[in-house]
Design an enzyme around this catalytic site. Sequence first.
Site, PDB file in Angstrom:
ATOM      1  N   LYS A  35       1.130  -1.583  -0.195  1.00 51.78           N
ATOM      2  CA  LYS A  35      -0.089  -0.217   0.291  1.00 51.78           C
ATOM      3  C   LYS A  35       1.163   1.464   0.044  1.00 51.78           C
ATOM      4  O   LYS A  35       1.825   1.165   0.321  1.00 51.78           O
ATOM      5  CB  LYS A  35      -1.028   0.495   1.779  1.00 51.78           C
ATOM      6  CG  LYS A  35      -0.030  -0.046   2.665  1.00 51.78           C
ATOM      7  CD  LYS A  35      -1.308  -0.320   3.535  1.00 51.78           C
ATOM      8  CE  LYS A  35      -0.757  -0.674   4.653  1.00 51.78           C
ATOM      9  NZ  LYS A  35      -0.701  -0.005   5.800  1.00 51.78           N
ATOM     10  N   TYR A 255      15.899  29.906   8.024  1.00 49.64           N
ATOM     11  CA  TYR A 255      15.310  30.020   7.657  1.00 49.64           C
ATOM     12  C   TYR A 255      15.020  30.132   9.410  1.00 49.64           C
ATOM     13  O   TYR A 255      15.339  29.107  10.244  1.00 49.64           O
ATOM     14  CB  TYR A 255      14.297  29.326   7.802  1.00 49.64           C
ATOM     15  CG  TYR A 255      13.394  30.254   6.553  1.00 49.64           C
ATOM     16  CD1 TYR A 255      13.590  30.805   5.946  1.00 49.64           C
ATOM     17  CD2 TYR A 255      13.621  28.807   5.338  1.00 49.64           C
ATOM     18  CE1 TYR A 255      13.228  31.881   4.703  1.00 49.64           C
ATOM     19  CE2 TYR A 255      13.507  28.873   4.176  1.00 49.64           C
ATOM     20  CZ  TYR A 255      12.961  30.106   3.567  1.00 49.64           C
ATOM     21  OH  TYR A 255      12.508  30.786   2.188  1.00 49.64           O
TER      22      TYR A 255
END
Length: 358
Positions: A35, A255
Amino acid sequence: MSRKVRADVDLKAIRHNYSLACGQAPQAQAAAIVKANGYGHGAVQVAKTLEAEVPAFGVACIEEAIQLREAGITKPIMLLEGCFDADELSLVDSENFWPAVHSEHQLQALEQAELRNRFPVFLKIDSGMHRLGFQPAEVAAVVSRLQALSCVSEVILMTHFARSDEPAEAATQHQLEAFASVVGVEGLAACLSNSAAVMAWPQAHRNWVRPGMMLYGATPFMEPNPVADQLQAAMTLSTEVIALRDVAPGESVGYGGTFVCERPTRIATIAMGYGDGYPRHAKNGTPVVINGQRAAVAGRVSMDMMTIDVTDLDRVEIGDRVELFGKQLSVAEVAVWCDTIPYTMVTCLTPRVPRYYS
Ligand SMILES: Cc1ncc(COP(=O)(O)O)c(C=O)c1O
């Protein structure tokens, strides 16, 4: 290709890991769980690699099963959560998909459907995870209803463990006891084990097992495990150094200024970021490997780039290859630095990362 981000997938490692799973539970049939695009590795490529050996595959939903059929995969495909909608049942019927049935509404849909073929049904029991499944006391009646249906060739009892990755915890034993408390189901096959239970709970192996993560070579355990130690990493995520600079003590990098240089610091900027699926919350100090040597994330992960403290490395140049995780650095170790688990590290990689197969 100009941007050098890549995920190399070693299909031999996946074959090795599948054999390891089968060797742990030799009496059981092992459905390979593919999956979420084969845990980010490419469901079709993984399924093609394993198709000759596996009795069945497992996916989360019918769209994932259809993708495998469209790619030519012919083995049965388990739908681990069953059908989300009654109109999926005609495809279950025609495509040899094996549904889980976890709820009254799925059971009723099956009872009302007019189907031509016969297929096994995985009856999901809530043995203590409290996510999906019938209560143990309801199971005998559900089995009778399923066995009355001409489309049901076999009822296989199924449950899922919440804490099998914690071998010292009693929770899995409690779930096994709840599962064993089900009455009126003598002779039915059972399917309980995910990867952690394949490796650590032999009493849970029974007739079918459902290994996922271990096929891709990552351990689900926080502690060392002798079987998990034999897994081979299937995916290596890597990129290149695209810039280098020297940054003075007291200056910050990236940042938010979350990394402040305490010494003259050599910073390598690499082409990888959260836009590729690398976790933004990787902490300062998260390891990477450059030219066989470990270096550490310094400053926040940006969308397309990351900054690495390479001050202590012998020699780093633009174009040098950087491994984020894989053969030299386990995804499980990196996941801890990112406050997550290997499962998210591999499933969250975005389509911007090309996969290469060998
Ligand atoms: C129902 C079910 N079975 C099996 C698996 C495979 O688990 P793992 O990847 O831990 O082996 C999963 C994964 O989440 C699952 O939801």
